[in-house]
Design an enzyme around this catalytic site. Sequence first.
Site, PDB file in Angstrom:
ATOM      1  CG  LEU A 108      -2.203  -0.745   1.251  1.00 25.37           C
ATOM      2  CD1 LEU A 108      -2.831  -0.694   2.645  1.00 25.37           C
ATOM      3  CD2 LEU A 108      -3.172  -0.210   0.221  1.00 25.37           C
ATOM      4  CG  ASP A 109       0.488   4.283  -2.963  1.00 27.14           C
ATOM      5  OD1 ASP A 109       1.386   3.571  -3.437  1.00 27.14           O
ATOM      6  OD2 ASP A 109      -0.450   4.751  -3.625  1.00 27.14           O
ATOM      7  CE  LYS A 110       6.504   7.486   4.945  1.00 29.54           C
ATOM      8  NZ  LYS A 110       7.900   7.994   4.898  1.00 29.54           N
ATOM      9  CG  ASP A 111       0.957   9.881   1.291  1.00 35.04           C
ATOM     10  OD1 ASP A 111       1.573   9.983   2.367  1.00 35.04           O
ATOM     11  OD2 ASP A 111       1.268  10.514   0.271  1.00 35.04           O
ATOM     12  CB  SER A 112      -2.866   4.071   0.915  1.00 37.74           C
ATOM     13  OG  SER A 112      -2.823   4.773  -0.315  1.00 37.74           O
TER      14      SER A 112
END
Length: 234
Positions: A108-112
């Site tokens: 998962l993206d760091k911001d997700s």
Amino acid sequence: MPDNSISLNKFISSTGFCSRRKADEWIEMGRVKINGKVAKKGNRVNPEDKVTIDDEPFGNSKKGKKKKMIYMVLHKPKGITCTTDLKDKDNIISYIAYPKRIFTIGRLDKDSTGLILLTNDGDIVNKILRSENNHEKEYVVAVNKNVTNPFLMKMGDGVRIMGKRTKKCKVRKKGSKTFSITLTQGMNRQIRRMCNALEYKVVALKRVRIMNIKIQHLPLGVWRVLTHEEVTTM
């Protein structure tokens, strides 16, 4: 004499430590050695060779011991990176601090936020990530503008990003600026790129389901072991 060697990344995967792709990452970081020498991508391993990671042996030194498989789900907070690289101060392995070696299935993206699976079973990583298996992954997305019917139709029909059109997917409006989307592919930052292509910006993105595994009431930042039913139906 017959050649009994196998590729290094295949050997690592066969121990259940991680997938071949993840093995290549460990090799490129210089953390894998063959007979005490730092390995390189493309190296091959013979049965008598000793392979180590961070100077600890892989499965070839543990013959006769059945490895206990670990399957868990984490409700990943924003700011945590899905990497096994301990040099990254925000890496997911240090965050969980599990006493055994584990790695993520996908990322998962760091911001997700949301559901991320972790395991020590390299075989199941390949099974879940193989695109032709069409495993569903469901997300809830908040955007910066009102979600319109034309937007939903375009997202569902596929959006051209990174030189190709995404597969058709299930999209459903949840609120004035939120929608759910169910994908069967995993292109890099796919949902964010799809939204950008349609002149929308993602404000928040949360994964709530992978196949039969749901995040449900698992609190943010908490992990749990998968149930026997969840593992057997993956």
